[in-house]
Design a protein around this motif. Structure first.
Motif, PDB file in Angstrom:
ATOM      1  N   GLY A 123      10.849  -3.556  -9.609  1.00  0.00           N
ATOM      2  CA  GLY A 123      10.385  -4.861 -10.029  1.00  0.00           C
ATOM      3  C   GLY A 123      10.077  -5.805  -8.892  1.00  0.00           C
ATOM      4  N   GLN A 124      10.441  -5.447  -7.658  1.00  0.00           N
ATOM      5  CA  GLN A 124      10.151  -6.322  -6.520  1.00  0.00           C
ATOM      6  C   GLN A 124       8.682  -6.312  -6.131  1.00  0.00           C
ATOM      7  OE1 GLN A 124      11.663  -3.400  -6.424  1.00  0.00           O
ATOM      8  NE2 GLN A 124      11.734  -2.462  -4.377  1.00  0.00           N
ATOM      9  N   TYR A 125       7.908  -5.338  -6.645  1.00  0.00           N
ATOM     10  CA  TYR A 125       6.486  -5.255  -6.294  1.00  0.00           C
ATOM     11  C   TYR A 125       5.644  -6.073  -7.264  1.00  0.00           C
ATOM     12  CZ  TYR A 125       7.840  -1.298  -3.356  1.00  0.00           C
ATOM     13  OH  TYR A 125       8.437  -0.514  -2.410  1.00  0.00           O
ATOM     14  N   SER A 126       4.796  -6.957  -6.721  1.00  0.00           N
ATOM     15  CA  SER A 126       3.893  -7.741  -7.566  1.00  0.00           C
ATOM     16  C   SER A 126       2.469  -7.203  -7.515  1.00  0.00           C
ATOM     17  CB  SER A 126       3.891  -9.207  -7.107  1.00  0.00           C
ATOM     18  OG  SER A 126       3.374  -9.301  -5.782  1.00  0.00           O
ATOM     19  N   TRP A 127       2.181  -6.316  -6.580  1.00  0.00           N
ATOM     20  CA  TRP A 127       0.822  -5.772  -6.382  1.00  0.00           C
ATOM     21  C   TRP A 127       0.963  -4.448  -5.642  1.00  0.00           C
ATOM     22  CZ3 TRP A 127      -2.033  -4.159  -2.232  1.00  0.00           C
ATOM     23  CH2 TRP A 127      -3.431  -4.140  -2.338  1.00  0.00           C
ATOM     24  N   ALA A 128       0.163  -3.457  -5.991  1.00  0.00           N
ATOM     25  CA  ALA A 128       0.264  -2.152  -5.332  1.00  0.00           C
ATOM     26  C   ALA A 128      -1.111  -1.482  -5.294  1.00  0.00           C
ATOM     27  CB  ALA A 128       1.266  -1.264  -6.056  1.00  0.00           C
ATOM     28  N   GLN A 129      -1.237  -0.525  -4.375  1.00  0.00           N
ATOM     29  CA  GLN A 129      -2.459   0.220  -4.178  1.00  0.00           C
ATOM     30  C   GLN A 129      -2.082   1.580  -3.590  1.00  0.00           C
ATOM     31  OE1 GLN A 129      -5.144  -1.442  -1.243  1.00  0.00           O
ATOM     32  NE2 GLN A 129      -6.953  -0.823  -2.380  1.00  0.00           N
ATOM     33  N   PHE A 130      -2.831   2.624  -3.931  1.00  0.00           N
ATOM     34  CA  PHE A 130      -2.515   3.948  -3.399  1.00  0.00           C
ATOM     35  C   PHE A 130      -3.784   4.794  -3.370  1.00  0.00           C
ATOM     36  CE2 PHE A 130      -1.312   3.611  -7.887  1.00  0.00           C
ATOM     37  CZ  PHE A 130      -2.181   4.529  -8.479  1.00  0.00           C
ATOM     38  N   MET A 181       0.878  -1.156   0.000  1.00  0.00           N
ATOM     39  CA  MET A 181       0.000   0.000   0.000  1.00  0.00           C
ATOM     40  C   MET A 181       0.922   1.213   0.000  1.00  0.00           C
ATOM     41  SD  MET A 181      -3.157   0.591   2.578  1.00  0.00           S
ATOM     42  CE  MET A 181      -3.959  -0.877   1.940  1.00  0.00           C
ATOM     43  N   LEU A 182       0.978   1.914  -1.105  1.00  0.00           N
ATOM     44  CA  LEU A 182       1.998   2.931  -1.326  1.00  0.00           C
ATOM     45  C   LEU A 182       1.514   4.317  -0.918  1.00  0.00           C
ATOM     46  CD1 LEU A 182       3.070   1.758  -4.882  1.00  0.00           C
ATOM     47  CD2 LEU A 182       4.590   1.776  -2.893  1.00  0.00           C
ATOM     48  N   PRO A 183       2.405   5.128  -0.317  1.00  0.00           N
ATOM     49  CA  PRO A 183       2.061   6.543  -0.164  1.00  0.00           C
ATOM     50  C   PRO A 183       2.015   7.209  -1.529  1.00  0.00           C
ATOM     51  CG  PRO A 183       4.309   6.147   0.539  1.00  0.00           C
ATOM     52  CD  PRO A 183       3.710   4.803   0.251  1.00  0.00           C
ATOM     53  N   VAL A 184       1.179   8.208  -1.657  1.00  0.00           N
ATOM     54  CA  VAL A 184       0.907   8.741  -2.992  1.00  0.00           C
ATOM     55  C   VAL A 184       2.130   9.409  -3.615  1.00  0.00           C
ATOM     56  CG1 VAL A 184       0.101  11.002  -2.205  1.00  0.00           C
ATOM     57  CG2 VAL A 184      -0.850   9.999  -4.285  1.00  0.00           C
ATOM     58  N   ASP A 185       3.093   9.852  -2.790  1.00  0.00           N
ATOM     59  CA  ASP A 185       4.267  10.507  -3.354  1.00  0.00           C
ATOM     60  C   ASP A 185       5.423   9.546  -3.599  1.00  0.00           C
ATOM     61  OD1 ASP A 185       4.902   9.982  -0.745  1.00  0.00           O
ATOM     62  OD2 ASP A 185       5.592  12.004  -0.258  1.00  0.00           O
ATOM     63  N   ASN A 186       5.199   8.239  -3.390  1.00  0.00           N
ATOM     64  CA  ASN A 186       6.241   7.258  -3.628  1.00  0.00           C
ATOM     65  C   ASN A 186       6.510   7.140  -5.132  1.00  0.00           C
ATOM     66  OD1 ASN A 186       7.073   4.264  -4.206  1.00  0.00           O
ATOM     67  ND2 ASN A 186       7.583   4.639  -2.050  1.00  0.00           N
ATOM     68  N   PRO A 187       7.780   7.052  -5.557  1.00  0.00           N
ATOM     69  CA  PRO A 187       8.074   6.967  -7.001  1.00  0.00           C
ATOM     70  C   PRO A 187       7.400   5.769  -7.683  1.00  0.00           C
ATOM     71  CG  PRO A 187      10.057   7.498  -5.758  1.00  0.00           C
ATOM     72  CD  PRO A 187       8.999   7.184  -4.756  1.00  0.00           C
ATOM     73  N   ALA A 188       7.264   4.663  -6.963  1.00  0.00           N
ATOM     74  CA  ALA A 188       6.586   3.511  -7.572  1.00  0.00           C
ATOM     75  C   ALA A 188       5.118   3.828  -7.825  1.00  0.00           C
ATOM     76  CB  ALA A 188       6.722   2.294  -6.666  1.00  0.00           C
TER      77      ALA A 188
END
Length: 879
Positions: free
Chosen positions: A694-701, A622-629
């Motif tokens: 590339g280490q992330y297989s799933w993300a949400q923000f 679960m990514l913070p919105v300012d994260n580069p990913a």
């Protein structure tokens, strides 16, 4: 009796006499209780009516004629009747040692009516009373205001049998909806205030008119509505500390700033300089578990300069309950005990004020609370590859502990001068700390070396406010009443911190083919930990006036500058016209906004699902919105939610004993903040790999995902009967119907889903389509009977994917009956017995295909707690 008695210097000096003399005079002057039915009107006429009826001489200066009285409707002593008439005027009553009544500015405080006296008088709930929320005028009441305001007093809160403010308001207010399902860890999250079908962080919460800080917890739990909300935890304020609660059902950002899209809740604390009360309550569910015990009370002390100090507390201990469903798995029947958490909690509150002179007063109030709860998570079965048989040969049920510490402190000074106006300078600091710990679990990648308990995360939210408020009533020849001017300056500092959990809770222990991180409790990683800050500066202006005897209007404007996303400006226009003395129309038009909370901007949570063939961890996050990913996947800087609010209402007062209000509204919200759908698959992996993630297989923000339109109507009716020898009966009925529609979904630049089918269903159908609350309070001698009947309309849960649409579920309407019976042995000792959900009503069972665990028998959307009947008894002692 002369119509007016002018104050002399001798009387003015006597007003500053000893507090002991005041108490003696108050006791002599209280007089026998009488029933008054005096509508709001010119204060001098109302005081004369009290004087004629009671036979008590009341002295006041001619300028009292320029004030408007609050309603005096009920059974009161003479002193209590005068106090009721003066409420909200800034005037006070002085009672001399020989029983003389004098009304003046800056007089000594009259002793408040004790709870036992109110019960003994058998008075029914007041239909109208002065309000402070939504206006800067000192004579606005619930039935004369330009916007709908509900007022819930302390006795109504207590009669619900609730031990928390959220639960009490939920039972009493039709427009208040927040799922009460306490099952599993979802029930341990803070309980906010959801008005008019909108998110709880779209309602602003005030305490004594000052902004309350939000909880440190952002709702990231799946399967529940309002995902992504960071709301104020109402249950950190003890009910025993509350005098009354004002609920403004209207947008008010122009008056109060961010978060006031759906409305404002103002919690007004008790102001007592003597007396006290102690309560003890025991109860449990009819199914035999969930035993709870609580104690609360308050104590009043006098301070110099006509001051007071009111101390309040509550303590609560609940045992867990079980509403889970047994299921067959791993070769045997599983009984995970899925239900409400065990809880230990206490809250403290203090409210104080002293007078330095007739014009200058200092005040302070604060709260502190600590809440620790424990609940089960889905079982880790013995045969699971993630179990470590050497540690748990029969499997385990991981347990989650939530611990909250919440504190707030306000210091302020008020200065009031007839020529200069009213000044209020205040400073408030609030802090909420949340820690999570898991036990009876394991990090399977460590095998037999794994710990069995972990610190999972620590979240801290802090807020500091400085405010200078000013208002003045300016007499003008062209208006029926003085013109109320208001202005203010505000400065706010906000800080949000995420602190990592134990290393063993998220790290890779060296064993492949199993989960990495604690089962059901993967901890916050150092990459997730961060601190976010912002500062806000604001300026507001207001103007209110009773232009003619029938027409009043109000204007308000506010501009604020946020250090992280710039400027925003809002305005509000309000009006009211009296068609007849009994019938009035009111309307408001305003635009409102809600700035993204720092928790929404910064919340981050990484889970290591496994270790890839290259030996590197595979992550979901679960990514913070300012994260580069997140930016690589199309995330953009969050914008404030902005709304246009329209309301039109009718107020009918057919008699002094009856009232009816009907208010229709439309709220258009742009850029509503939601979590995006889960982003995964070949295209997402390509973008992330190209960006170096590339280490992330799933993300949400978080994202400004959609525009919505909410329409609804609120109806509130009250009627008080005087039954003579059979006491008094107060009847009430409230109905709300609301519907939200998604008007537009904002597309992701890369084509990923921003609003899932499930999320859209939460916005449009995740709460009852309507709610009806019927109430009756009958006082007869030493008896008081309180009966409330609530009907929750239908609501709906959507499957996350259209391919599973056949499993969508519509939940039937549900009726809940609450009964409280109180008997007063004397003016000090009372006992109550009662039942919440008297007839053991339960919501529909949850479709198995939609459950997040096989044990989940009821949906998280259930508006009423599904445990069934809760019986309780309460003992009250006033002193």
């Amino acid at each position: 009796m002369s119509r007016h008695s002018v104050f002399t210097r001798k009387a003015g000096a006597f007003a500053l006499g000893s507090l002991a003399t005041l108490f003696l005079g108050s006791a002599l002057a209280a007089g026998p209780a009488q029933t008054y039915h005096l509508a709001p009107g010119p204060l001098d006429e109302v005081l004369l009516s009290i004087s004629r009826q009671s036979g008590q001489v009341i002295s006041f200066t001619p300028d009292v004629a320029g004030y408007s009285s609050a309603p005096v409707d009920g059974t009161y002593s003479t002193q209590q009747a005068v106090d009721a008439a003066l409420r909200g005027t800034g005037l006070q009553l002085q009672v001399s040692d020989d029983g003389a009544f004098v009304v003046r500015q800056g007089a000594q405080r009259s002793a408040p009516q004790r709870a036992s006296e109110a019960a003994a008088s058998g008075s029914t709930p007041t239909l109208d009373r002065v309000v402070a929320v939504g206006t800067r005028r000192q004579d606005a009441t619930t039935l004369t205001s330009m916007a709908p305001v509900d007022v819930i007093d302390a006795s109504e809160l207590v009669q619900t049998g609730a031990t928390s403010l959220n639960q009490a308001l939920f039972q009493l207010l039709p427009s208040f909806n927040f799922p009460q399902n306490q099952s599993a860890t979802r029930g341990q999250d803070p309980k906010g205030a959801s008005l008019r079908g909108l998110s709880p962080d779209q309602t602003l919460v005030l305490v004594n008119g000052k902004r309350r800080h939000a909880s440190a917890v952002v709702n990231i739990s799946g399967g529940v509505p309002f995902i992504g909300a960071q709301s104020v935890d109402l249950d950190m304020i003890p009910i025993s500390a509350i005098d009354h609660v004002e609920v403004l059902r209207d947008g008010a950002s122009a008056q109060y700033g961010s978060d006031a899209i759906a409305g404002v809740i103002n919690i007004v604390l008790k102001e007592r300089d003597s007396g006290g009360q102690a309560n003890a309550q025991l109860g449990k569910y009819s199914q035999g578990d969930g035993f709870g015990k609580s104690a609360d009370g308050w104590y009043g002390l006098s301070l110099p300069g006509d001051g007071f100090l009111t101390l309040s507390f509550n303590g609560l201990n609940n045992k867990p309950d079980d509403i889970g469903e047994k299921y067959y798995a791993d070769g045997q029947w599983q009984d995970p005990r899925w239900g409400g958490a065990s809880r230990e909690k206490f809250n403290l509150a203090a409210n104080a004020e002293i007078g330095l002179s007739d014009a200058w007063r200092l005040y302070s109030f604060g709260t502190f609370g600590r809440d620790t709860s424990y609940n089960n998570t889905p079982p880790l079965l013995a045969g699971s590859p993630n179990n470590v048989p050497e540690i748990y040969p029969n499997g385990t049920i991981p347990q989650y502990r939530y611990h909250y510490e919440d504190a707030s402190l306000t210091f302020g000074s008020r200065y009031e001068d007839e020529a200069l106006g009213r000044f209020d300078l205040s400073a408030t600091y609030g802090r909420d700390k949340h820690t999570e710990r898991a036990s009876d679990t394991v990090n399977p990648s460590y095998g037999v070396a794994s710990p069995t308990s972990f610190d999972v995360a620590t979240l801290i939210n802090e807020q500091t406010n400085l405010n200078l408020d000013y208002s003045r009533d300016v007499p003008v020849d062209w208006a029926f009443k003085p013109l109320t001017l208001s202005a203010g300056l505000a400065w706010r500092d906000e800080r949000y911190r995420l602190q990592a959990g134990d290393f063993d809770s998220y790290s890779y222990g060296g064993i492949d083919g199993v989960q990495v991180g604690a089962v059901q409790a993967s901890g916050l990683t150092p990459d997730d930990a961060d601190t976010y800050t912002r500062q806000v500066r604001g300026l507001y202006l207001g103007l209110e006036n009773q232009l003619t005897e029938r027409f009043q209007f109000g204007l308000a404007a506010r501009t604020e500058h946020y250090s992280d996303f710039g400027d925003t400006t809002t305005g509000k226009l309000s009006a009211r016209y009296e068609l007849t003395p009994q019938l009035g129309l009111r309307a408001t038009i305003n635009n409102a906004y809600r700035a993204p909370s720092l928790g929404q901007i910064g919340t981050s949570w990484t889970t290591t699902t496994n270790v890839g063939a290259d030996g590197n961890p595979v992550l979901t996050r679960m990514l913070p919105v300012d994260n580069p990913a997140a930016r690589a996947l199309g995330a953009e800087k969050l914008k404030p939610e902005k709304s246009d609010n329209y309301s039109l209402g009718l107020v009918w007062r057919p008699s002094e004993q009856a009232s009816l209000t009907v208010d229709a509204y439309q709220i258009d919200i742009r850029d509503r903040i939601l979590y995006s759908g889960g982003i995964y698959g070949p295209e997402a992996e390509r973008i992330l790999t190209a960006a170096g993630y590339g280490q992330y297989s799933w993300a949400q923000f978080m994202t400004n995902a959609a525009d919505t339109r909410t329409r609804g109507v609120d109806v509130v009716g009250k009627y008080n009967f005087e039954l003579g020898a059979y006491g008094n009966l107060g009847l009430s009925a409230g109905y709300t119907r609301t519907r939200t529609r998604v008007e537009k979904i904002h597309e992701n630049p890369n084509g990923f889903v921003t609003v899932t089918r499930e999320s859209e269903g939460y916005l449009e159908h995740g709460y009852p389509e309507d709610k009806l609350v019927l109430g009756a309070v009958h006082s007869y001698g030493p008896w008081t009977f309180s009966l409330y009947e609530t009907r929750f309309g239908r609501y709906r849960k959507y499957a996350s994917d259209a391919s599973a649409a056949q499993y969508d579920q519509t939940f039937s309407a549900q009726w809940i009956t609450d009964l409280d019976i109180n008997y007063a042995f004397n003016r000090s000792l009372k006992v109550s017995v009662g039942a919440n959900n008297l007839f053991d009503s339960h919501p529909d069972k949850y479709n198995e295909q939609l459950r997040q665990t096989p044990a989940q028998q009821y949906s998280y959307l259930s508006p009423a707690a599904p445990e069934g009947t809760f019986y309780y008894t309460r003992l009250t002692y006033d002193f």
